[in-house]
Structure formats: structure tokens, C-alpha cells
Scaffold this motif. Sequence first.
Motif, PDB file in Angstrom:
ATOM      1  N   LEU A  30      -1.817  -5.233 -11.820  1.00  0.00           N
ATOM      2  CA  LEU A  30      -1.981  -4.005 -12.583  1.00  0.00           C
ATOM      3  C   LEU A  30      -2.206  -2.858 -11.605  1.00  0.00           C
ATOM      4  CD1 LEU A  30      -4.611  -5.166 -15.284  1.00  0.00           C
ATOM      5  CD2 LEU A  30      -2.131  -5.428 -15.359  1.00  0.00           C
ATOM      6  N   VAL A  31      -1.550  -1.748 -11.853  1.00  0.00           N
ATOM      7  CA  VAL A  31      -1.836  -0.532 -11.098  1.00  0.00           C
ATOM      8  C   VAL A  31      -2.413   0.475 -12.078  1.00  0.00           C
ATOM      9  CG1 VAL A  31      -0.837   1.404  -9.834  1.00  0.00           C
ATOM     10  CG2 VAL A  31      -0.162  -0.931  -9.274  1.00  0.00           C
ATOM     11  N   ASP A  32      -3.651   0.855 -11.847  1.00  0.00           N
ATOM     12  CA  ASP A  32      -4.407   1.680 -12.796  1.00  0.00           C
ATOM     13  C   ASP A  32      -4.281   1.133 -14.221  1.00  0.00           C
ATOM     14  OD1 ASP A  32      -5.570   3.267 -10.954  1.00  0.00           O
ATOM     15  OD2 ASP A  32      -4.427   5.083 -11.401  1.00  0.00           O
ATOM     16  N   GLY A  33      -4.404  -0.168 -14.336  1.00  0.00           N
ATOM     17  CA  GLY A  33      -4.444  -0.806 -15.649  1.00  0.00           C
ATOM     18  C   GLY A  33      -3.097  -1.146 -16.239  1.00  0.00           C
ATOM     19  N   LYS A  34      -2.007  -0.685 -15.592  1.00  0.00           N
ATOM     20  CA  LYS A  34      -0.673  -0.949 -16.166  1.00  0.00           C
ATOM     21  C   LYS A  34       0.008  -2.093 -15.427  1.00  0.00           C
ATOM     22  CE  LYS A  34       0.504   3.677 -17.355  1.00  0.00           C
ATOM     23  NZ  LYS A  34       0.438   4.529 -16.256  1.00  0.00           N
ATOM     24  N   PRO A  35       0.559  -3.061 -16.146  1.00  0.00           N
ATOM     25  CA  PRO A  35       1.233  -4.176 -15.478  1.00  0.00           C
ATOM     26  C   PRO A  35       2.439  -3.696 -14.679  1.00  0.00           C
ATOM     27  CG  PRO A  35       0.966  -4.599 -17.837  1.00  0.00           C
ATOM     28  CD  PRO A  35       0.584  -3.171 -17.607  1.00  0.00           C
ATOM     29  N   VAL A  36       2.581  -4.265 -13.482  1.00  0.00           N
ATOM     30  CA  VAL A  36       3.713  -3.920 -12.623  1.00  0.00           C
ATOM     31  C   VAL A  36       4.720  -5.067 -12.699  1.00  0.00           C
ATOM     32  CG1 VAL A  36       4.434  -3.453 -10.264  1.00  0.00           C
ATOM     33  CG2 VAL A  36       2.231  -2.609 -11.089  1.00  0.00           C
ATOM     34  N   GLN A  37       5.942  -4.731 -13.117  1.00  0.00           N
ATOM     35  CA  GLN A  37       6.966  -5.776 -13.234  1.00  0.00           C
ATOM     36  C   GLN A  37       7.612  -6.053 -11.879  1.00  0.00           C
ATOM     37  OE1 GLN A  37       6.852  -7.399 -15.846  1.00  0.00           O
ATOM     38  NE2 GLN A  37       5.727  -5.916 -17.099  1.00  0.00           N
ATOM     39  N   ASP A  38       7.904  -4.989 -11.143  1.00  0.00           N
ATOM     40  CA  ASP A  38       8.562  -5.137  -9.846  1.00  0.00           C
ATOM     41  C   ASP A  38       7.496  -5.394  -8.775  1.00  0.00           C
ATOM     42  OD1 ASP A  38       9.959  -5.021  -7.537  1.00  0.00           O
ATOM     43  OD2 ASP A  38      10.708  -2.972  -7.800  1.00  0.00           O
ATOM     44  N   ARG A  39       7.391  -6.684  -8.375  1.00  0.00           N
ATOM     45  CA  ARG A  39       6.319  -7.045  -7.445  1.00  0.00           C
ATOM     46  C   ARG A  39       6.738  -6.916  -5.990  1.00  0.00           C
ATOM     47  NH1 ARG A  39       5.678 -12.770 -10.044  1.00  0.00           N
ATOM     48  NH2 ARG A  39       4.872 -12.255 -12.108  1.00  0.00           N
ATOM     49  N   SER A  40       7.905  -6.354  -5.720  1.00  0.00           N
ATOM     50  CA  SER A  40       8.372  -6.216  -4.341  1.00  0.00           C
ATOM     51  C   SER A  40       7.521  -5.151  -3.648  1.00  0.00           C
ATOM     52  CB  SER A  40       9.840  -5.787  -4.345  1.00  0.00           C
ATOM     53  OG  SER A  40       9.940  -4.467  -4.844  1.00  0.00           O
ATOM     54  N   PRO A  41       7.547  -5.123  -2.317  1.00  0.00           N
ATOM     55  CA  PRO A  41       6.783  -4.086  -1.591  1.00  0.00           C
ATOM     56  C   PRO A  41       7.118  -2.680  -2.095  1.00  0.00           C
ATOM     57  CG  PRO A  41       7.607  -5.727  -0.059  1.00  0.00           C
ATOM     58  CD  PRO A  41       8.172  -6.094  -1.400  1.00  0.00           C
ATOM     59  N   ASP A  42       8.418  -2.415  -2.294  1.00  0.00           N
ATOM     60  CA  ASP A  42       8.817  -1.089  -2.780  1.00  0.00           C
ATOM     61  C   ASP A  42       8.269  -0.834  -4.178  1.00  0.00           C
ATOM     62  OD1 ASP A  42      10.144  -0.673  -0.465  1.00  0.00           O
ATOM     63  OD2 ASP A  42      12.143  -1.150  -1.252  1.00  0.00           O
ATOM     64  N   GLY A  43       8.321  -1.840  -5.016  1.00  0.00           N
ATOM     65  CA  GLY A  43       7.846  -1.690  -6.386  1.00  0.00           C
ATOM     66  C   GLY A  43       6.364  -1.365  -6.429  1.00  0.00           C
ATOM     67  N   ILE A  44       5.586  -2.053  -5.603  1.00  0.00           N
ATOM     68  CA  ILE A  44       4.139  -1.827  -5.562  1.00  0.00           C
ATOM     69  C   ILE A  44       3.841  -0.411  -5.053  1.00  0.00           C
ATOM     70  CG2 ILE A  44       1.965  -2.575  -4.503  1.00  0.00           C
ATOM     71  CD1 ILE A  44       3.010  -4.685  -6.364  1.00  0.00           C
ATOM     72  N   ARG A  45       4.545  -0.059  -3.961  1.00  0.00           N
ATOM     73  CA  ARG A  45       4.300   1.265  -3.377  1.00  0.00           C
ATOM     74  C   ARG A  45       4.664   2.370  -4.372  1.00  0.00           C
ATOM     75  NH1 ARG A  45       3.159   3.701   1.307  1.00  0.00           N
ATOM     76  NH2 ARG A  45       2.935   1.805   2.509  1.00  0.00           N
ATOM     77  N   ALA A  46       5.807   2.188  -5.046  1.00  0.00           N
ATOM     78  CA  ALA A  46       6.244   3.194  -6.012  1.00  0.00           C
ATOM     79  C   ALA A  46       5.226   3.336  -7.140  1.00  0.00           C
ATOM     80  CB  ALA A  46       7.615   2.795  -6.586  1.00  0.00           C
ATOM     81  N   ALA A  47       4.720   2.192  -7.628  1.00  0.00           N
ATOM     82  CA  ALA A  47       3.761   2.239  -8.737  1.00  0.00           C
ATOM     83  C   ALA A  47       2.480   2.947  -8.315  1.00  0.00           C
ATOM     84  CB  ALA A  47       3.457   0.818  -9.222  1.00  0.00           C
ATOM     85  N   VAL A  48       2.018   2.665  -7.086  1.00  0.00           N
ATOM     86  CA  VAL A  48       0.777   3.290  -6.609  1.00  0.00           C
ATOM     87  C   VAL A  48       0.996   4.788  -6.411  1.00  0.00           C
ATOM     88  CG1 VAL A  48      -0.783   3.453  -4.625  1.00  0.00           C
ATOM     89  CG2 VAL A  48      -0.179   1.213  -5.567  1.00  0.00           C
ATOM     90  N   GLU A  49       2.167   5.141  -5.852  1.00  0.00           N
ATOM     91  CA  GLU A  49       2.405   6.561  -5.622  1.00  0.00           C
ATOM     92  C   GLU A  49       2.547   7.328  -6.930  1.00  0.00           C
ATOM     93  OE1 GLU A  49       5.313   6.494  -2.471  1.00  0.00           O
ATOM     94  OE2 GLU A  49       3.643   6.187  -1.088  1.00  0.00           O
ATOM     95  N   ALA A  50       3.189   6.694  -7.921  1.00  0.00           N
ATOM     96  CA  ALA A  50       3.319   7.331  -9.230  1.00  0.00           C
ATOM     97  C   ALA A  50       1.940   7.516  -9.866  1.00  0.00           C
ATOM     98  CB  ALA A  50       4.202   6.482 -10.146  1.00  0.00           C
ATOM     99  N   ALA A  51       1.074   6.514  -9.727  1.00  0.00           N
ATOM    100  CA  ALA A  51      -0.258   6.590 -10.334  1.00  0.00           C
ATOM    101  C   ALA A  51      -1.148   7.589  -9.594  1.00  0.00           C
ATOM    102  CB  ALA A  51      -0.910   5.216 -10.337  1.00  0.00           C
ATOM    103  N   GLY A  52      -0.874   7.776  -8.297  1.00  0.00           N
ATOM    104  CA  GLY A  52      -1.734   8.647  -7.489  1.00  0.00           C
ATOM    105  C   GLY A  52      -1.452  10.114  -7.693  1.00  0.00           C
ATOM    106  N   LYS A  53      -0.334  10.438  -8.347  1.00  0.00           N
ATOM    107  CA  LYS A  53       0.030  11.856  -8.513  1.00  0.00           C
ATOM    108  C   LYS A  53      -0.841  12.547  -9.547  1.00  0.00           C
ATOM    109  CE  LYS A  53       4.648  11.784  -6.723  1.00  0.00           C
ATOM    110  NZ  LYS A  53       5.920  11.177  -7.029  1.00  0.00           N
TER     111      LYS A  53
END
Lengths: 238, 173
Positions: free
Chosen positions: A215-238
Amino acid sequence: MSSRKGQKSANRVVREQIAREKRRKRALWTSVAAVVVLVIAGLIGWSVFRSQRSDTFTAPPGANDAGNGIVLGTGKVTIDLYEDYLCPACRQFQQTSGPTVDQLVNEGKAKVIFHPVAFLNRFSTTEYSTRASAAAGCAAKGGKFKEFTDQLFARQPAEGSAGLSDDELIDIGAGVGLNRDDFGACVRDGTYKPWTERVTDDAGRAGVTSTPTILVDGKPVQDRSPDGIRAAVEAAGK
Amino acid sequence: MTVTTERRRARWAAARPWFGIAVRLGLAAVWLIAGGAKVDDLAASGRAVNAYQVMPYDLAMVIGAALPFVELALGLLLLLGLATRLAAAVSAALLVVFVAGIASAWARGLAIDCGCFGSGGQLAAGQAPSYLPEILRDLGFLVLAGYLLRWPRTPFSVDGWLAGEPAVEDDDE
């Protein structure tokens, strides 16, 4: 003559009626008994389960406020990782995306809450999932949770095996710099087994049904690849 | 024409008790295996129930803990041939619930293992659920339960022993 015959058949009718009544009663009582048996069986299951649960737990140092995960880092975005030390997909996730997660933590972008759940106890002969998770609690107490976790995934035993023994877990702990005596006693006593139970229960309550769940900020992440994780964190950090 | 139906009926009457005991023991085995597979990890059984997402977590854990023991008890009743008709009725009711649960998981697009014989819960990514075979299997078990509902009296059963009657008998219990 004919009246005696009538008498006889009347007797037979009565006898049959009595027999039928008896059969009906017997069927009723066996059914009642069987229902009681089934209800008692269910109650036994419930009470066995209750007796297996512990009422109290102590979270190891470094746990979050809810006490159901170990916090790593201080970044703004929260990454919840629900993983079982026996789960092959978790090992794979750690190998491919673990470095990215570490990097995000080191960059101060994210903090990790690692929930070492014991979902897969039936896939080892020694409840390895629970033992490994409780041992990780001991490692958290000694301040080496991350190092110990990485080692456990690196040396993950196969599903269906006995898993690593307590001695092997203690060796691994000593290998990452934990005090052999303190850590060893903690592992052998199963000090954090109630905590593991709480972690696992809270994960189920939060709707986590499989490992790894990220979960990134409580939302499930489907794409568990390095890029997917980074993208999810960057989207949540904005 | 009538002679062959007559003969067929006679043959069926002779075979029915043995067919009946096979059905009873078969259904007993299903429950004993299903319950036995789950009984050693009640928490996991609860999580398998929870994976259907049809009830609150705590209720799912209670159901999951009780279910394996009820299944074992049903298996024992059928094995003994005690209250066979009731055991068959409860079996049928449970199987209908299971089929409904699997169908609803399917309809909602969940990706879970039915947990019918242990394991259960969410499937790993990329693993396809096998709902249709699971439902067909349960429907097969449902046929067994239905047979015993219709013809509960079988040889070597406690029911028969309690009745003190030969195994081949009318269908009134």
C-alpha cells in the motif's frame, strides 16, 4: 368367525400404528441428538480457536502506534508492506523492488511500515511463518529489523519444508550483529509470537488477504516493479 | 417390455443398498478430508472465509474456526450412518452455501482459492482461479447428499441397527 377375523385385523392395525409411532419418535430423537452433536462440534472449534489466541501482546520497539508493523525511515509518504517470510512472491518482490524501496526511504521520500504477517503457517511443518515473524520482532528489539529481514528473504526456505530452525534463526541474527544471548532467548521464548498474531489479525482486518500486499498511503499498488513503486510514491508525495 | 422393467426394478432393488453405502461412505470421506485439512490451522481457515468478503473479519474467523469441526462431525455421522437423513440435509445445505459463495466470488471478480480442502485465500498474481471446477465438484457432492436424503437407509448403519430391521427397507425415515 368373521368378527374374530375383524378383531385380528384391527389388532394388527393398532400394532402397526404403535410401531409407526415408535419409529417416528426414534427418528426424531436421533435427529435431535445429531443436531446437538453438530452444534457442539462448532462450539468446540470456536473455543479451541479462542484458546489458541493470546489476549495481550507487546509490540517490539520501533513499531508504529497501532503496534502492527515496524517503521523504517521518516519520509512523508507511507509504504505499507505486508509480507510473509515464507512467501516466494515476497522474496521476489524484495529482490527486484527492495533496493528501490530502500532508496526512497534513504532519500527521505517515504517511510516503510513492514508488517511481517504469518499467513502461511500451514506451508511449513514447524509454523515457520510465525517463528520467523516473532524472531523479526526480537531483531527489532535489538535494532536490526531491516538487516534481519533482508537475510531471512535471502535464505528463504522452500514451502512445505520445516523452514529454518530456531538455531539457524539465531545464527542469522548473530550474523547481522545482534547479541546472541538476548536475541537467542527472545527467539526461543517466542516473546513476540503474540505480536505476530496481532500483526496477522490486523492485516486481515485491514482487508489484506494475500502476500505481498503493498500500500502507498493506504492505496494498493498493482504494479510492484521498481518503476511502479517509485511512480506511486511520487504521485502520493505531490 | 413390462418384463424388462420388472427385471430392471428387481436388479435395482438388489443393488440399491450397496450403492447407498458407497454414497454414504463417499460423502463421509469428503467431509472428513475437508475438515481434516483445515483443522490444524483454524486461523488460516478463518482467513479463507474472510477472503470471500461477505462478512466482517471477526465473524469470518469464528465461522472459519467452527466449520472444520462441523465438517468432521458430519463425516462421522455419515460414517456411522447415524441420523443419515439429517446429516444429508445439513450436507446439502452447506454445499448450497459453498456453491453460492464461490459463484458470488466469481461474479464479483475476486481471485481466491475456494479453501474447500484447506489452503484458500487470495491467489498469487497471475494465478487463475478455478471456480467452475470447484462449483461442479460441489454439485457432484450435492448429488450424493440428495441421494441420501431420498434413500437414507443403507446397510451397516447405526440407523438400521437402532431400527432393528434388515437393511433393505422402505423409505419412511
